[in-house]
Structure formats: C-alpha cells, structure tokens
Scaffold this motif. Structure first.
Motif, PDB file in Angstrom:
ATOM      1  N   UNK A  99       0.810  -1.220   0.000  1.00 54.30           N
ATOM      2  CA  UNK A  99       0.000   0.000   0.000  1.00 54.30           C
ATOM      3  C   UNK A  99       0.844   1.271   0.000  1.00 54.30           C
ATOM      4  N   UNK A 100       1.919   1.294   0.802  1.00 44.38           N
ATOM      5  CA  UNK A 100       2.738   2.495   0.857  1.00 44.38           C
ATOM      6  C   UNK A 100       3.432   2.787  -0.472  1.00 44.38           C
ATOM      7  N   UNK A 101       3.822   1.696  -1.179  1.00 42.24           N
ATOM      8  CA  UNK A 101       4.472   1.887  -2.478  1.00 42.24           C
ATOM      9  C   UNK A 101       3.480   2.435  -3.501  1.00 42.24           C
ATOM     10  N   UNK A 102       2.279   1.900  -3.511  1.00 43.97           N
ATOM     11  CA  UNK A 102       1.262   2.368  -4.462  1.00 43.97           C
ATOM     12  C   UNK A 102       0.936   3.836  -4.214  1.00 43.97           C
ATOM     13  N   UNK A 103       0.807   4.215  -2.943  1.00 46.40           N
ATOM     14  CA  UNK A 103       0.548   5.618  -2.610  1.00 46.40           C
ATOM     15  C   UNK A 103       1.731   6.488  -3.028  1.00 46.40           C
ATOM     16  N   UNK A 104       2.951   5.979  -2.816  1.00 43.08           N
ATOM     17  CA  UNK A 104       4.154   6.728  -3.204  1.00 43.08           C
ATOM     18  C   UNK A 104       4.196   6.955  -4.710  1.00 43.08           C
ATOM     19  N   UNK A 105       3.827   5.943  -5.489  1.00 45.47           N
ATOM     20  CA  UNK A 105       3.800   6.100  -6.948  1.00 45.47           C
ATOM     21  C   UNK A 105       2.775   7.159  -7.359  1.00 45.47           C
ATOM     22  N   UNK A 106       1.637   7.187  -6.677  1.00 47.87           N
ATOM     23  CA  UNK A 106       0.633   8.204  -6.981  1.00 47.87           C
ATOM     24  C   UNK A 106       1.158   9.597  -6.648  1.00 47.87           C
ATOM     25  N   UNK A 107       1.875   9.700  -5.529  1.00 45.44           N
ATOM     26  CA  UNK A 107       2.427  10.992  -5.127  1.00 45.44           C
ATOM     27  C   UNK A 107       3.458  11.501  -6.131  1.00 45.44           C
ATOM     28  N   UNK A 108       4.377  10.619  -6.539  1.00 48.54           N
ATOM     29  CA  UNK A 108       5.417  11.055  -7.473  1.00 48.54           C
ATOM     30  C   UNK A 108       4.823  11.338  -8.848  1.00 48.54           C
ATOM     31  N   UNK A 109       3.756  10.636  -9.207  1.00 49.28           N
ATOM     32  CA  UNK A 109       3.099  10.901 -10.489  1.00 49.28           C
ATOM     33  C   UNK A 109       2.538  12.311 -10.531  1.00 49.28           C
ATOM     34  N   UNK A 110       2.087  12.807  -9.388  1.00 49.97           N
ATOM     35  CA  UNK A 110       1.571  14.172  -9.333  1.00 49.97           C
ATOM     36  C   UNK A 110       2.656  15.203  -9.655  1.00 49.97           C
ATOM     37  N   UNK A 111       3.885  14.882  -9.340  1.00 51.06           N
ATOM     38  CA  UNK A 111       4.986  15.784  -9.648  1.00 51.06           C
ATOM     39  C   UNK A 111       5.514  15.587 -11.065  1.00 51.06           C
ATOM     40  N   UNK A 112       5.350  14.386 -11.591  1.00 49.05           N
ATOM     41  CA  UNK A 112       5.921  14.047 -12.889  1.00 49.05           C
ATOM     42  C   UNK A 112       5.039  14.441 -14.069  1.00 49.05           C
ATOM     43  N   UNK A 149      -2.136  10.970   3.009  1.00 49.85           N
ATOM     44  CA  UNK A 149      -2.563   9.562   3.025  1.00 49.85           C
ATOM     45  C   UNK A 149      -1.454   8.685   3.604  1.00 49.85           C
ATOM     46  N   UNK A 150      -0.207   8.954   3.215  1.00 51.30           N
ATOM     47  CA  UNK A 150       0.917   8.193   3.775  1.00 51.30           C
ATOM     48  C   UNK A 150       1.018   8.393   5.280  1.00 51.30           C
ATOM     49  N   UNK A 151       0.821   9.622   5.726  1.00 52.89           N
ATOM     50  CA  UNK A 151       0.856   9.882   7.175  1.00 52.89           C
ATOM     51  C   UNK A 151      -0.271   9.123   7.878  1.00 52.89           C
ATOM     52  N   UNK A 152      -1.437   9.116   7.259  1.00 51.46           N
ATOM     53  CA  UNK A 152      -2.552   8.375   7.845  1.00 51.46           C
ATOM     54  C   UNK A 152      -2.284   6.882   7.880  1.00 51.46           C
ATOM     55  N   UNK A 163      11.310   9.549   4.323  1.00 56.84           N
ATOM     56  CA  UNK A 163      12.241   9.060   3.302  1.00 56.84           C
ATOM     57  C   UNK A 163      11.546   8.930   1.951  1.00 56.84           C
ATOM     58  N   UNK A 164      10.324   8.404   1.950  1.00 56.92           N
ATOM     59  CA  UNK A 164       9.616   8.198   0.689  1.00 56.92           C
ATOM     60  C   UNK A 164       9.221   9.528   0.047  1.00 56.92           C
ATOM     61  N   UNK A 165       8.761  10.471   0.857  1.00 56.33           N
ATOM     62  CA  UNK A 165       8.377  11.772   0.311  1.00 56.33           C
ATOM     63  C   UNK A 165       9.596  12.509  -0.228  1.00 56.33           C
ATOM     64  N   UNK A 166      10.715  12.422   0.480  1.00 62.65           N
ATOM     65  CA  UNK A 166      11.936  13.051  -0.015  1.00 62.65           C
ATOM     66  C   UNK A 166      12.373  12.402  -1.324  1.00 62.65           C
ATOM     67  N   UNK A 167      12.260  11.078  -1.401  1.00 62.21           N
ATOM     68  CA  UNK A 167      12.582  10.384  -2.642  1.00 62.21           C
ATOM     69  C   UNK A 167      11.658  10.802  -3.774  1.00 62.21           C
ATOM     70  N   UNK A 168      10.379  10.990  -3.461  1.00 61.82           N
ATOM     71  CA  UNK A 168       9.410  11.411  -4.480  1.00 61.82           C
ATOM     72  C   UNK A 168       9.736  12.804  -5.003  1.00 61.82           C
ATOM     73  N   UNK A 169      10.125  13.699  -4.112  1.00 62.66           N
ATOM     74  CA  UNK A 169      10.494  15.052  -4.524  1.00 62.66           C
ATOM     75  C   UNK A 169      11.755  15.014  -5.379  1.00 62.66           C
ATOM     76  N   UNK A 170      12.733  14.235  -4.936  1.00 58.46           N
ATOM     77  CA  UNK A 170      14.009  14.134  -5.653  1.00 58.46           C
ATOM     78  C   UNK A 170      13.798  13.593  -7.062  1.00 58.46           C
TER      79      UNK A 170
END
Length: 262
Positions: A52-65, A89-92, A108-115
């Motif tokens: 679940x955390x990976x899927x949410x992370x992919x959605x987050x990075x897609x918003x930036x990409x 959502x990740x915090x929740x 770590x995941x949010x920083x990776x998504x921003x990077x």
C-alpha cells in the motif's frame, strides 16, 4: 565492459531520438524514468512495490511528474494539491499500519518522491523550453563528470569526500568544472540568442551548475552508502539504475529552474 557498452548504445538509441523529437513521446519516457527512480528508492527502503505504501508513493510522485497539460484535475501546475493529498494519506497509513510503516518511512519516501519527481519533471520542462536548453543541461553534467574523471585519474591526490565517494578528488572536481566552463562556453557563444542572460552571466551560471552536478553525484553516493547498496537499481545492466545514471542532472535541472532558465 561489453555489457556496459551494449547497454549504453541501446539506451542512447532510445533516448537521443526521443530527446530530439520532444513532445509527448519524450514526456512519456521521462515520466516512466521518474516512476522507475521512485521504485528504486522503495527497493532501497526494502518496501514491496505492490505494498500500500508503495502504491501511494507512486501516486504521489506521479503528481509531480505528469505534465499539467495532460490532466487538468489538480491546480497549481504540477499538481501540488495531489502530491500533498497523497502525503497526508501516507501519514494516515502510519496509524492504519500500527506504526509498521513509520513516520521516518514517510519522510524518506516523500523526499525520494520530490528528488525523483521534480528532477524528472524539470527534464520535461527543459525540453519544452527548447532542445538547446536541455542540451545545455546535459552538456554540463556529461563534461563535468568526464573532465573530473579524466583529470582526477591523472593528477588527483587530495580526496574530496572520502567517506562518501573515496575515488573523487579536489583536483578532479576543479578540473571537471573548468572543462565544463571551457567546452560549454563554446556552446554558449554560438547559442547566445537561446538563453535569457548574457554570455558572461551564463558562464557564471555554468560554474554554479557544474558544482551542482557534482553535488548531485555525491548526494546519490551518500544515500546509497546509507542504504548499503552498490547501485540504486539493475534496470541498466552494467550501469546500475536510473538514479545512478541521472543523479547529476536531477540536481542540475531544478537549479536551472531556480536561476530562471526553465
């Protein structure tokens, strides 16, 4: 060595034509690379890519990409609202998972998504600015890296960051930047009308971006050392992962945004 050469040739045969053509084809390639970069972060964090955390992370990075002209759903250009939503959502999820997925994991995941997300996002926008602008970015990173390697091998004595990247030297670092200024300076001289600043200002920016390119390399070396991995991934046989190949440019492109080039 043979494997490295084959991988490089195949990758360039895909990347260079799409870079020249630009448009949606290039954007699709860059979005895919950004998502792969995010997967490399998750793998280094030892997170399953279907969790679940990976899927949410992919959605987050897609918003930036994803370029804003593809989907006019979130406001503010590159979907900051969507990115912030998935961060919440990740915090929740830290609560739902009973802290199996922790606050540190979110950070770590949010920083990776921003990077990865913003780095590749600005690759799309640099190409939309012009082919010459994105070539400027790549020239700085390629020449800085090559110059630092060649000069460092010849005269390098003083270690630059021995605890992060033991082979890098101050002599190589300075040589890489000098090489970039000279060679990119020739490029700038013939393409002065492409850039918003004068020739001397662009030379100064080139020095700044060349130093930034080396920091990009060192930053990636630092987090790989932190996670105890040799390469960020294995998608490019003989070369490692997407983040391994694009570490310098992922810092140079946002810096170009900050100085008003893209």
């Amino acid at each position: 060595m043979k494997q490295r050469v084959i991988t490089a040739v195949v990758a360039l045969l895909i990347f260079i034509p799409l870079l020249v053509v630009g448009g949606n084809l290039f954007s699709i390639l860059v979005v895919a690379m950004g998502l792969v970069g995010m997967s490399e972060f998750l793998t280094m964090k030892r997170k399953l890519l279907i969790s679940p955390e990976a899927i949410i992370a992919f959605m987050a990075v897609a918003c930036l990409l994803v370029p804003s002209n593809w989907i006019n759903f979130f406001p503010n250009g590159i979907f900051y609202s969507g990115f912030y939503f998935f961060t919440l959502v990740l915090l929740g999820y830290t609560v739902v998972s009973r802290n199996r997925f922790s606050f540190d994991d979110v950070g770590a995941i949010i920083l990776g998504a921003i990077y990865s997300g913003l780095g590749f996002h600005y690759m799309i926008y640099a190409r939309q600015e012009s082919l010459w602008m994105i070539l400027y970015a790549f020239l700085i990173t390629w020449i800085t890296d090559s110059g630092a390697y060649l000069i460092g091998r010849q005269i390098g004595r003083t270690k630059l960051a021995p605890h992060i990247s033991p082979n890098k030297t101050w002599e190589g670092s300075i040589g890489g930047t000098v090489s970039a200024v000279i060679i990119v300076g020739i490029y700038l001289f013939f393409k002065q009308g492409v850039f918003p600043y004068g020739f001397l200002t662009m030379l100064g920016i080139t020095v700044f971006l060349s130093i930034g390119a080396q920091f990009g390399d060192l930053i990636e070396s630092a987090f790989k050392r932190h996670y105890g991995v040799k390469d960020s991934g294995k998608i490019l046989p003989g070369h490692g992962g997407i983040l391994d190949r694009f570490d310098s440019i992922l810092l140079v492109l946002p810096l170009m945004h900050f100085v008003g080039l893209i």
